[in-house]
Design an enzyme around this catalytic site. Structure first.
Site, short mmCIF file in Angstrom:
data_model
loop_
_atom_site.label_atom_id
_atom_site.label_comp_id
_atom_site.label_asym_id
_atom_site.label_seq_id
_atom_site.Cartn_x
_atom_site.Cartn_y
_atom_site.Cartn_z
N VAL A 25 0.55 5.48 1.42
CA VAL A 25 -0.19 6.36 2.32
C VAL A 25 0.04 7.80 1.88
O VAL A 25 1.17 8.19 1.57
CB VAL A 25 0.26 6.17 3.79
CG1 VAL A 25 -0.51 7.10 4.71
CG2 VAL A 25 0.09 4.71 4.22
N ALA A 80 0.82 -1.21 0.00
CA ALA A 80 0.00 0.00 0.00
C ALA A 80 0.86 1.25 0.00
O ALA A 80 2.06 1.21 0.26
CB ALA A 80 -0.92 -0.01 1.22
N ASP A 114 3.42 -6.51 10.66
CA ASP A 114 4.66 -5.81 10.32
C ASP A 114 5.60 -5.77 11.50
O ASP A 114 6.62 -5.21 11.49
CB ASP A 114 4.35 -4.37 9.86
CG ASP A 114 3.61 -4.35 8.54
OD1 ASP A 114 3.77 -5.30 7.75
OD2 ASP A 114 2.86 -3.39 8.31
N LYS A 169 -4.73 5.46 3.16
CA LYS A 169 -3.90 4.31 2.78
C LYS A 169 -4.61 3.60 1.64
O LYS A 169 -5.76 3.20 1.76
CB LYS A 169 -3.76 3.38 3.98
CG LYS A 169 -2.87 2.18 3.74
CD LYS A 169 -2.77 1.38 5.05
CE LYS A 169 -1.84 0.21 4.94
NZ LYS A 169 -1.76 -0.53 6.24
#
Length: 139
Positions: free
Chosen positions: A28, A26, A139, A44
């Site tokens: 942001v 992605a 993450d 996002k």
């Protein structure tokens, strides 16, 4: 919607102003609300090619739902999201200003023990709040 050239595009009620960061899944962007003057946020966007994969699309939407349940001072607040007309998934969250931990470490190179412990405690508290909701941070 392509990641490059997204600045100026409107996603939901949010106009993308500038990129803030990009990862494998992605990107942001800093954004402003199109109808509420002075309302800013971070949008996002799931990469368009990933938005075509039902499993990744659902994971992205589930992430938004899960994170929005985690009401904790050290977890970013997600307050909107959806799918654009072209099928791109998005999340809208509070815009946080400041530096990342990586930037702090590069700038100061060495942190005092008390500060390190304070940061670690904040991270642990956020992870604890997420885990209490059975959310696993990937993450």
């Amino acid at each position: 919607m392509a990641m490059q050239g997204s600045v100026g595009q409107v996603v939901g009620n949010w106009r993308l102003l500038r990129p803030l960061g990009e990862g494998a899944f992605a990107a942001v962007f800093e954004a402003e609300h199109t109808a509420i003057a002075g309302r800013s946020g971070a949008v996002k966007l799931l990469r368009p090619e990933l938005s075509l994969q039902p499993i990744l699309k659902q994971r992205f939407l589930n992430e938004a739902s899960a994170a929005s349940r985690a009401d904790h001072e050290n977890i970013v607040q997600i307050f909107d999201g959806g799918i654009t007309a072209d099928g791109t998934c998005y999340q809208v969250m509070e815009l946080l200003r400041g530096s990342t931990l990586g930037e702090l470490l590069r700038r100061e190179q060495r942190l005092e023990l008390g500060r390190v412990l304070n940061i670690a405690a904040q991270i642990a508290a956020a992870l604890g709040a997420a885990h209490a909701l059975q959310i696993v941070h990937r993450d």
